[in-house]
Design an enzyme around this catalytic site. Structure first.
Site, short mmCIF file in Angstrom:
data_model
loop_
_atom_site.label_atom_id
_atom_site.label_comp_id
_atom_site.label_asym_id
_atom_site.label_seq_id
_atom_site.Cartn_x
_atom_site.Cartn_y
_atom_site.Cartn_z
N ASP A 83 12.22 -6.14 -19.45
CA ASP A 83 11.88 -5.17 -20.49
C ASP A 83 13.07 -4.85 -21.38
O ASP A 83 12.95 -4.07 -22.32
CB ASP A 83 11.42 -3.84 -19.85
CG ASP A 83 10.12 -3.98 -19.10
OD1 ASP A 83 9.29 -4.82 -19.48
OD2 ASP A 83 9.93 -3.22 -18.12
N GLU A 100 10.28 1.83 -10.04
CA GLU A 100 10.67 1.91 -11.45
C GLU A 100 10.29 3.30 -11.96
O GLU A 100 9.13 3.71 -11.84
CB GLU A 100 9.94 0.84 -12.27
CG GLU A 100 10.44 0.78 -13.69
CD GLU A 100 9.43 0.24 -14.69
OE1 GLU A 100 9.84 -0.25 -15.74
OE2 GLU A 100 8.21 0.34 -14.42
N ASP A 135 5.90 -7.37 -6.97
CA ASP A 135 5.72 -6.26 -7.89
C ASP A 135 4.42 -5.55 -7.52
O ASP A 135 3.40 -6.21 -7.32
CB ASP A 135 5.63 -6.81 -9.32
CG ASP A 135 6.41 -5.99 -10.31
OD1 ASP A 135 6.16 -4.78 -10.35
OD2 ASP A 135 7.26 -6.54 -11.03
#
Ligand code: NOJ
Length: 562
Positions: free
Chosen positions: A330, A256, A98
């Site tokens: 999420d 993202e 990430d």
């Protein structure tokens, strides 16, 4: 369309804090992940995406990084991480990390320097503004509630934080900051990683001028997202990142991108622009939001979902590439959100998986999705851990909202739904830890766990295995052209994929009622081979009018040569 390994891969997301604890401190860790790599290999996945494992004070579970080149103490050491990479590679899988560079932690040394004085060399690594008439520079809210600006006493200015105040936004206008980021990326790439998932990467280009948004009636703060999503220089920054850091490595990238449109996604992901390989879009995740956003609950309308996913399939048909997901850290658990997590948990989890995995794009499986893990409902707000949930609860209380209404929103949409520990077996704490877990384990672990699922050929786990296997044996699943059928049907999601004269027909009954499906006249049914289904004994059905059971799904392959 060029063929590449990342188009043909299935990615599995690990949220390290909740995956597997090896040392009994109640927090998942790197050695825990290593101990479960064979499980992932057996599932058939190709790439592991590791949510952040860097040094962090954990205001937002690692999405607030205080050292980009070191490992969080709770998770282990750099030697553990190196061992993990090695073990992943030994099994023929890949590892992507990430990359969280829209913001750092306020405990990052850059920020510690920056806040010392206005003329500190690191001041300009962040975004500082003077107040306006004794108030914040703009009326933007932070994505976790409250203002997006925090006043800094020492220097008398505000800094921008689109997330928590412990996550100050980095200033991408500063070429020095950009070079630091590229240098750090290359450091990881040289260690041998296979790519990056980039956190809110379409937020990095901030506007020239900071203007107010328009608050909703009765609200103090407004969204500023129109000013910072997909900003003016975003494509320049991504192209620069590509040429400076990524281009000399054979890696995959996924950005993202809340608020990305299909048109923008074409630009972000088309081959010739050298930006990213694919993006995570959010439109389908917003279809069950009411007018006041995520916490404002609204049932999903299947027609909206069909329309939306089809729009994305078509937009990125020739140019760019889709990522396919219903779950991540999420989002609430898809089986609870879109399926039925009680009577038809297994059938509906399999149907949702089929719907997604047969589309064109790279599928992402989030830990526990492959065994049909469900949402949780903690009776006490004290049992929740997520900063977004806590802030929402607090704000709603202050505004006088009824407790049941607040909790219902949290039950349906809260991020902790997907952050409860992975359910490994039927032993205490579901085999996740021998200590006290940092967040409570889902109480249904005796019925839903990986050990039992692996033993049961009818489990959600074995169904995912088969779906993943099919992708590897049928090119049509990866590269076939998509077309929606029965657009207006209120209960069925049906589409086909075509490649070199062959057709793949994907039939999904999206609800818990029986319904009929008429075999399309234009498709020869004599040669149709049933590739996968979530109900037994379907093969012998006469193809004409098919009676579909609740949440039934079937995928047929119709070969041109037959
Ligand atoms: C998106 C991440 O997925 C989420 O978990 C995080 O809270 C925000 N970005 C801020 O980093």
């Amino acid at each position: 369309m060029d063929k590449t390994w990342w188009k043909e891969s299935v990615v599995y997301q690990i949220y390290p804090r909740s995956f597997m604890d090896s040392n009994g401190d109640g927090i998942g860790d790197l050695q825990g992940i290593i101990s479960r790599l064979d499980y992932l290999k057996n599932l058939g996945i190709d790439v592991i995406w590791l949510s952040p494992v860097y040094k962090s004070p954990n205001d937002d579970n690692g999405y607030d990084i205080s050292d980009y080149q070191d490992i969080m103490d709770e998770f282990g050491t750099m030697a553990d991480w190196e061992e993990l990479l090695d073990e992943v590679h030994k099994r023929g899988m890949k590892l992507i990390m990430d990359l969280v560079v829209n913001h750092s932690s306020d405990e990052h040394p850059w920020f510690a320097e920056a806040r010392k004085s206005k003329d500190n060399p690191y001041r300009d690594y962040y975004i500082w503004r003077e107040g306006k008439e004794g108030k914040e520079p703009t009326n933007w809210y932070s994505n976790f509630g409250g203002s997006a600006w925090e006043y800094d006493e020492a220097t008398g200015e505000y800094y921008l934080h689109l997330f928590s105040k412990k996550q100050p936004d980095l200033n991408w206008r500063n070429p020095k900051l950009r070079q630091e980021v590229y240098k750090m990326m290359k450091w990881w790439l040289d260690k041998g990683i296979d790519g990056f998932r980039m956190d809110v990467i379409n937020f990095i280009s901030k506007p020239d001028e900071f203007l107010d948004g328009v608050p909703k009636p009765g609200k103090k703060y407004a969204s500023g997202s129109q000013f910072y999503r997909n900003g003016l220089h975003i494509h320049d920054y991504l192209q620069e990142m590509n040429s400076e850091a990524l281009s000399s490595y054979d890696v995959m990238t996924v950005g993202e991108m809340p608020g990305v449109t299909p048109e923008l996604a074409q630009d972000y992901t088309s081959d010739e622009r050298n930006e990213l390989n694919m993006v995570f879009q959010f439109e389908h995740m917003g279809l069950d939001n009411g007018p006041n956003g995520k916490w404002d609950l609204k049932p999903l309308n299947l027609i909206d979902l069909k329309e939306n996913l089809t729009k994305w399939q078509i937009a990125l048909e020739e140019k760019g590439w889709n990522s396919l997901y219903f779950n991540n850290h999420d989002q609430p658990r898809a089986v609870s959100r879109f399926g039925d997590d009680k009577t038809y948990r297994v059938a509906s989890a399999k149907m949702l998986a089929t719907l997604l995995h047969m589309m064109k794009g790279t599928p992402y499986v989030y830990q526990g999705e492959e065994i049909g893990m469900t949402n949780i409902r903690f009776g006490d707000i004290e049992d929740y851990r997520d900063i977004e949930i806590m802030n929402f609860y607090q704000e709603q209380k202050e505004e006088g909202a009824p407790e049941e209404q607040i909790m219902e929103s949290i039950y349906v949409k809260g991020r902790d739904n997907s952050r409860t520990p992975m359910l490994w077996d039927g032993s205490p704490n579901a085999g996740f830890t021998s200590g006290t877990p940092w967040i409570k384990v889902n109480p249904n672990y005796k019925d839903v766990n990986a050990e039992d699922a692996q033993k049961d050929p009818g489990s959600v786990y074995h169904y995912y295995r088969k779906l993943i296997q099919l992708r590897k044996t049928h090119e049509i699943i990866v590269y076939g052209r998509y077309e929606l059928l029965l657009e207006a049907h209120p209960e069925l999601f049906v589409y086909k994929r075509t490649l070199n004269g062959d057709t793949l027909l994907v039939i999904c009954n999206f609800y818990g009622n029986e319904t009929e499906f008429e075999w399309p006249d234009h498709l020869p049914n004599s040669s149709a081979e049933l590739l996968i289904t979530n109900y037994e004994n379907n093969q012998s059905d006469k193809l004409g009018t098919i009676n579909l059971a609740p949440y039934e799904t079937r995928v047929y392959l119709i070969k041109s040569s037959c």
